[in-house]
Design an enzyme around this catalytic site. Structure first.
Site, PDB file in Angstrom:
ATOM      1  N   ASP A  87       1.117  -1.208  -0.071  1.00 27.30           N
ATOM      2  CA  ASP A  87       0.293  -0.008   0.157  1.00 27.30           C
ATOM      3  C   ASP A  87       0.776   1.189  -0.098  1.00 27.30           C
ATOM      4  O   ASP A  87       2.321   1.274   0.143  1.00 27.30           O
ATOM      5  CB  ASP A  87      -0.519   0.449   0.762  1.00 27.30           C
ATOM      6  CG  ASP A  87      -0.025  -0.495   2.306  1.00 27.30           C
ATOM      7  OD1 ASP A  87       1.136  -0.673   2.747  1.00 27.30           O
ATOM      8  OD2 ASP A  87      -0.909   0.221   4.103  1.00 27.30           O
ATOM      9  N   GLU A 152      -0.112  -1.493   5.497  1.00 23.79           N
ATOM     10  CA  GLU A 152       0.779  -1.016   7.034  1.00 23.79           C
ATOM     11  C   GLU A 152       0.941   0.583   7.090  1.00 23.79           C
ATOM     12  O   GLU A 152       1.261   0.407   8.088  1.00 23.79           O
ATOM     13  CB  GLU A 152       2.775  -1.354   6.227  1.00 23.79           C
ATOM     14  CG  GLU A 152       3.749  -0.678   6.618  1.00 23.79           C
ATOM     15  CD  GLU A 152       4.383  -0.186   6.725  1.00 23.79           C
ATOM     16  OE1 GLU A 152       5.341   0.410   8.254  1.00 23.79           O
ATOM     17  OE2 GLU A 152       4.079   1.305   5.888  1.00 23.79           O
TER      18      GLU A 152
HETATM   19 ZN   LIG Z   1       6.528   2.407   3.322  1.00 30.79          ZN
END
Ligand SMILES: [Zn+2]
Length: 406
Positions: A87, A152
């Site tokens: 992401d 993340e």
């Molecule tokens: Zn990163």
């Protein structure tokens, strides 16, 4: 054994193989950049990674129920995992960008755009390291898992908590490929998100004496937080722990009423030796009587719909410089460059909070790109970093075995 390993990662063929892959690495990176994927929307980019892993000859490619992609090379006894989150953050105001952030402009030896250094570059280099391992026969008694993790940017470490608890893989080490400027990083500060809730008694604001205004009871706490920040611990490697009030919110039936409750949001950065318990205790010690100190939780479903709730506590982690994993990373760099790398730490947080902070798997960092352009409108990655990182990842597994047995 060490002779064959030395021979196996002879520099010249690796240099040649990496140079030969350069155009494909850049092309793959630009394809990834063209697929926007903020947290919880990684499905299409994961599919594109799957395609490339299959193309270059990974032995197995699977996508777990959370939606993380795991590509395997080899089936030896030492298990090495490498991670790139898939992401990116958004682009903010598009007018701030001087070019299309999703085009992957190639100019001046860099690829420019959202997600270049943070961190599709790490993924592009890892996948082509897989190809180089196969093409050059750099296999050994190891299993390499190249991981593309999800969510993340929203909740660092969560995907690794899931992978290590639920995917049935027991790694000996993890390499995080977030940008390190081709330095070896061995830790970073942790962080947490805390809220303090103070209750009062609401009443008509024309007669405030009838109520109990929680904002007034929160104000001394805010000042105490500022003082607390000054006295937080300092660590010579990681730097200082910090705390900052980032929001004050009241719950009021009307702007003509004394509110019934007031909450503050705290951003806490944790240095070595600071834990959830110590950080909460410090806030409780200065909070007004009856206040509730809450560590927030993250429970947003992944793009596959899987919910895996986690407290927003991202523990500090540091791997000692003399640890075999740090030495393996240093040896890998030295073999490829003929000199010792810089060994340092990240300023920001990474999935290492999951792999090492929570799950205690030795973790080290090495990645293409410069940390300080991540999340900015001048995000970019030098093309030579892509090539150098691919060589590093290809040479790392055998060097790790050699360092372990050396
Ligand atoms: Zn990163």
């Amino acid at each position: 054994m060490s002779t064959s390993v030395e021979t196996a990662i002879d520099r010249a063929p690796l240099d040649a193989a990496a140079k030969a892959c350069e155009a494909e690495i850049v092309g793959f990176l630009r394809d990834l950049i063209a697929i926007p994927a903020e947290s919880c929307q990684e499905g299409p980019v994961i599919q594109r990674i799957k395609q490339e892993m299959e193309k270059v000859g990974f032995d197995e490619v699977r996508i777990d129920p959370m939606g993380n992609i795991l590509g395997r090379i080899g089936s030896g006894s030492k298990v090495i995992m490498m991670d790139s989150h898939t992401d990116t953050v958004g682009v903010g105001d598009p007018k701030e960008w001087a070019w299309d952030p999703y085009k992957g402009k190639v100019e001046d030896g860099f690829v420019w755009g959202r997600g270049t250094c943070d961190q599709r570059a790490g993924m592009a280099s890892m996948v082509y390291a897989g190809k180089m391992i196969k093409d050059l026969g750099l296999l050994g008694d190891y299993t390499l898992w190249v991981v593309g993790s999800v969510q993340e940017e929203d909740c660092d470490g969560l995907a690794w908590l899931y992978i290590l608890r639920e995917d049935g893989i027991r790694p000996d080490c993890v390499v995080i490929t977030e940008p390190t400027n081709l330095h070896v990083y061995r830790g970073h500060r942790g962080r947490m998100e805390i809220e303090v809730h103070v209750r009062g008694r609401s009443c008509h604001a024309s007669a405030p004496e009838r109520g109990d205004n929680p904002i007034y009871r929160v104000m001394p706490l805010v000042q105490e937080i500022e003082k607390l920040n000054e006295r937080l611990k300092h660590d010579s490697f990681l730097g200082k722990g910090t705390i900052a009030v980032t929001e004050i919110r009241s719950m009021t039936p009307s702007l003509c009423a004394v509110p019934g409750a007031c909450s503050i949001h705290l951003d806490r950065r944790l240095t070595a030796g600071e834990t959830l318990e110590s950080a909460v205790a410090e806030v409780k010690a200065i909070a007004p009587e009856g206040a509730e100190v809450e560590v927030l939780s993250y429970e947003v479903p992944s793009y596959t719909g899987l919910k895996y709730p986690m407290q927003k506590y991202y523990p500090t982690w540091v791997l000692p410089e003399e640890d075999v994993l740090v030495r393996s990373a240093v040896n890998t760099y030295r073999k490829l460059n003929g000199r010792k790398p810089v060994v340092d730490k990240w300023v920001f947080s990474t999935n290492g909070v999951g792999s090492m902070g929570m799950m205690r798997v030795p973790t080290v960092g090495f990645g293409p790109g410069e940390e300080d352009v991540a999340h900015s409108v001048v995000e970019r990655v030098p093309i030579f970093h892509l090539v150098e990182a691919a060589k590093f990842y290809a040479a790392f597994p055998l060097t790790y075995l050699e360092t372990l047995h050396g």
